[in-house]
Design an enzyme around this catalytic site. Structure first.
Site, mmCIF file in Angstrom:
data_model
loop_
_atom_site.group_PDB
_atom_site.id
_atom_site.type_symbol
_atom_site.label_atom_id
_atom_site.label_comp_id
_atom_site.label_asym_id
_atom_site.label_seq_id
_atom_site.Cartn_x
_atom_site.Cartn_y
_atom_site.Cartn_z
ATOM 1 N N SER A 142 0.853 -1.198 0.000
ATOM 2 C CA SER A 142 0.000 0.000 0.000
ATOM 3 C C SER A 142 0.883 1.240 0.000
ATOM 4 O O SER A 142 1.977 1.225 0.582
ATOM 5 C CB SER A 142 -0.879 0.014 1.256
ATOM 6 O OG SER A 142 -1.534 1.269 1.372
ATOM 7 N N TYR A 155 -2.627 -0.599 10.589
ATOM 8 C CA TYR A 155 -2.716 -0.974 9.169
ATOM 9 C C TYR A 155 -1.498 -0.438 8.403
ATOM 10 O O TYR A 155 -0.819 -1.176 7.676
ATOM 11 C CB TYR A 155 -4.004 -0.409 8.560
ATOM 12 C CG TYR A 155 -4.118 -0.643 7.068
ATOM 13 C CD1 TYR A 155 -4.629 -1.847 6.578
ATOM 14 C CD2 TYR A 155 -3.699 0.323 6.144
ATOM 15 C CE1 TYR A 155 -4.728 -2.074 5.206
ATOM 16 C CE2 TYR A 155 -3.793 0.100 4.777
ATOM 17 C CZ TYR A 155 -4.307 -1.100 4.315
ATOM 18 O OH TYR A 155 -4.383 -1.330 2.956
HETATM 19 N N1 LIG Z 1 -8.747 -0.711 -1.406
HETATM 20 C C1 LIG Z 1 -7.690 0.050 -1.189
HETATM 21 O O1 LIG Z 1 -7.763 1.288 -1.194
HETATM 22 C C2 LIG Z 1 -6.358 -0.582 -0.935
HETATM 23 C C3 LIG Z 1 -5.215 0.241 -0.985
HETATM 24 C C4 LIG Z 1 -3.988 -0.334 -0.736
HETATM 25 C C5 LIG Z 1 -3.892 -1.673 -0.456
HETATM 26 N N2 LIG Z 1 -5.016 -2.448 -0.402
HETATM 27 C C6 LIG Z 1 -4.869 -3.855 -0.054
HETATM 28 O O2 LIG Z 1 -5.514 -4.664 -1.007
HETATM 29 C C7 LIG Z 1 -5.860 -5.905 -0.389
HETATM 30 C C8 LIG Z 1 -7.294 -6.249 -0.731
HETATM 31 O O3 LIG Z 1 -8.157 -5.292 -0.134
HETATM 32 P P1 LIG Z 1 -9.496 -4.782 -0.826
HETATM 33 O O4 LIG Z 1 -9.359 -3.333 -0.986
HETATM 34 O O5 LIG Z 1 -9.833 -5.606 -1.973
HETATM 35 O O6 LIG Z 1 -10.532 -4.989 0.391
HETATM 36 P P2 LIG Z 1 -11.778 -5.990 0.598
HETATM 37 O O7 LIG Z 1 -12.710 -5.861 -0.552
HETATM 38 O O8 LIG Z 1 -12.266 -5.721 1.973
HETATM 39 O O9 LIG Z 1 -11.111 -7.431 0.503
HETATM 40 C C9 LIG Z 1 -10.359 -7.985 1.538
HETATM 41 C C10 LIG Z 1 -10.370 -9.477 1.375
HETATM 42 O O10 LIG Z 1 -9.550 -10.050 2.403
HETATM 43 C C11 LIG Z 1 -10.256 -11.137 2.958
HETATM 44 N N3 LIG Z 1 -9.790 -11.412 4.315
HETATM 45 C C12 LIG Z 1 -9.832 -10.608 5.395
HETATM 46 N N4 LIG Z 1 -9.297 -11.234 6.459
HETATM 47 C C13 LIG Z 1 -8.910 -12.457 6.031
HETATM 48 C C14 LIG Z 1 -8.285 -13.560 6.652
HETATM 49 N N5 LIG Z 1 -7.950 -13.546 7.951
HETATM 50 N N6 LIG Z 1 -8.017 -14.661 5.899
HETATM 51 C C15 LIG Z 1 -8.345 -14.693 4.590
HETATM 52 N N7 LIG Z 1 -8.946 -13.688 3.950
HETATM 53 C C16 LIG Z 1 -9.223 -12.576 4.665
HETATM 54 C C17 LIG Z 1 -11.717 -10.741 2.880
HETATM 55 O O11 LIG Z 1 -12.534 -11.894 2.826
HETATM 56 P P3 LIG Z 1 -13.438 -12.485 3.997
HETATM 57 O O12 LIG Z 1 -13.704 -11.356 4.959
HETATM 58 O O13 LIG Z 1 -14.639 -12.993 3.271
HETATM 59 O O14 LIG Z 1 -12.606 -13.581 4.563
HETATM 60 C C18 LIG Z 1 -11.759 -10.065 1.513
HETATM 61 O O15 LIG Z 1 -11.928 -11.016 0.488
HETATM 62 C C19 LIG Z 1 -5.604 -5.732 1.105
HETATM 63 O O16 LIG Z 1 -4.357 -6.304 1.448
HETATM 64 C C20 LIG Z 1 -5.532 -4.228 1.262
HETATM 65 O O17 LIG Z 1 -4.766 -3.838 2.366
HETATM 66 C C21 LIG Z 1 -6.255 -1.940 -0.652
#
Ligand SMILES: NC(=O)c1ccc[n+]([C@@H]2O[C@H](COP(=O)([O-])OP(=O)(O)OC[C@H]3O[C@@H](n4cnc5c(N)ncnc54)[C@H](OP(=O)(O)O)[C@@H]3O)[C@@H](O)[C@H]2O)c1
Length: 251
Positions: A142, A155
């Site tokens: 990130s 985070y």
């Molecule tokens: N969106 C942004 O702005 C952004 C920016 C920078 C980085 N990121 C990174 O991108 C990645 C994906 O995030 P996203 O934005 O797509 O958010 P999201 O839609 O909330 O997806 C997060 C995913 O992680 C899963 N998860 C959470 N805890 C888990 C665990 N203990 N074991 C297995 N799966 C787990 C959730 O599934 P369940 O809850 O169904 O298990 C969900 O599928 C993350 O690492 C996040 O930090 C996102």
């Protein structure tokens, strides 16, 4: 020698929504064998139902026993992996300035998922990755790993740890068949921001982010900073205090 890895067999953690589900769809559309994993079978099966042939494995990355079981199940489905995407992540607003600070479960959930989980899954998947002629581990970092957002202090720290671990892992695996990649997203429009009152106004549409991430992977890049992710990466070196103030203005 080109670093490009063919799509082959792909395992994605946290693929029930957002970036994980989006990457799974992109790899599937290109003909890869895609295994999606997460904690919630119903949500994962809803994703898989839209992409015939995609398979589902229950794996809570924060639970080392669940990771062992998950990787054993992956090994029953495929003799090798060409791509592991360590994507699972959670984000919490944590305020240490109030009289009653966050409780122990809130304090460590992001560390267990975003960092310890990523390390555990990587270690467990390496034997399957080594069986492919060429493979890659892809970490979703990130921009906040370079310049923290103070309202999500743990985070942001986990993403700094992901970056540091990625650099060391890449050094250790240099010369092996396994490439180590870090994607550095900006704010992307996904459910990750559910704890905020609304999606941040500068959020990049998911499809645009996926286009840029896949383009970087296809180009064989080790680091793929996207949009404001690149600004954070460079700004953290050149004008760290100004960028920190900018990101945290109004808070
Ligand atoms: N969106 C942004 O702005 C952004 C920016 C920078 C980085 N990121 C990174 O991108 C990645 C994906 O995030 P996203 O934005 O797509 O958010 P999201 O839609 O909330 O997806 C997060 C995913 O992680 C899963 N998860 C959470 N805890 C888990 C665990 N203990 N074991 C297995 N799966 C787990 C959730 O599934 P369940 O809850 O169904 O298990 C969900 O599928 C993350 O690492 C996040 O930090 C996102």
């Amino acid at each position: 020698m080109s670093k490009r890895v063919v799509d082959g067999a792909v395992l994605i953690t946290g693929a029930s929504s957002g970036i994980g589900a989006g990457l799974a769809a992109r790899f599937h559309a290109r003909g890869a064998r895609v295994i999606i994993s997460g904690r919630d079978r119903t949500r994962l099966e809803a994703v898989a139902a839209r992409h015939p042939g995609m398979s589902v494995i229950i794996m809570d990355v924060a639970d080392p026993e669940s990771v062992s079981r998950g990787l054993a199940a992956v090994a029953r489905e495929t003799p090798y992996l060409t791509t592991l995407v360590n994507n699972a992540g959670i984000q919490r607003l944590l305020d240490f300035s109030v009289a009653e600070p966050p409780g122990p479960a809130d304090l460590t959930a992001e560390i267990d998922t975003n960092f310890a989980g990523l390390v555990t899954v990587t270690a467990a998947a390496l034997p399957l990755l080594r069986r492919a002629p060429k493979a890659r581990v892809v970490h979703i970092g990130s921009g906040l790993g370079f310049v923290p957002y103070a309202r999500t202090p743990v985070y942001s720290a986990t993403k700094a740890a992901v970056h540091s671990f990625t650099v060391s892992l890449r050094h250790q695996l240099a010369g092996s068949t396994v490439q180590v990649v870090e994607i550095i997203p900006p704010v992307v429009d996904t459910p990750l921001h559910r704890s905020l009152p609304s999606t941040p106004p500068m959020a990049m549409p998911l499809d645009r982010f996926l286009d840029r991430a896949i383009h970087g992977l296809d180009a064989g890049k080790d680091e793929i900073p996207v949009g404001l992710g690149r600004v954070s990466q460079i700004g953290a070196r050149v004008f760290p205090k100004r960028l920190f103030s900018l990101i945290n203005r109004g808070d």
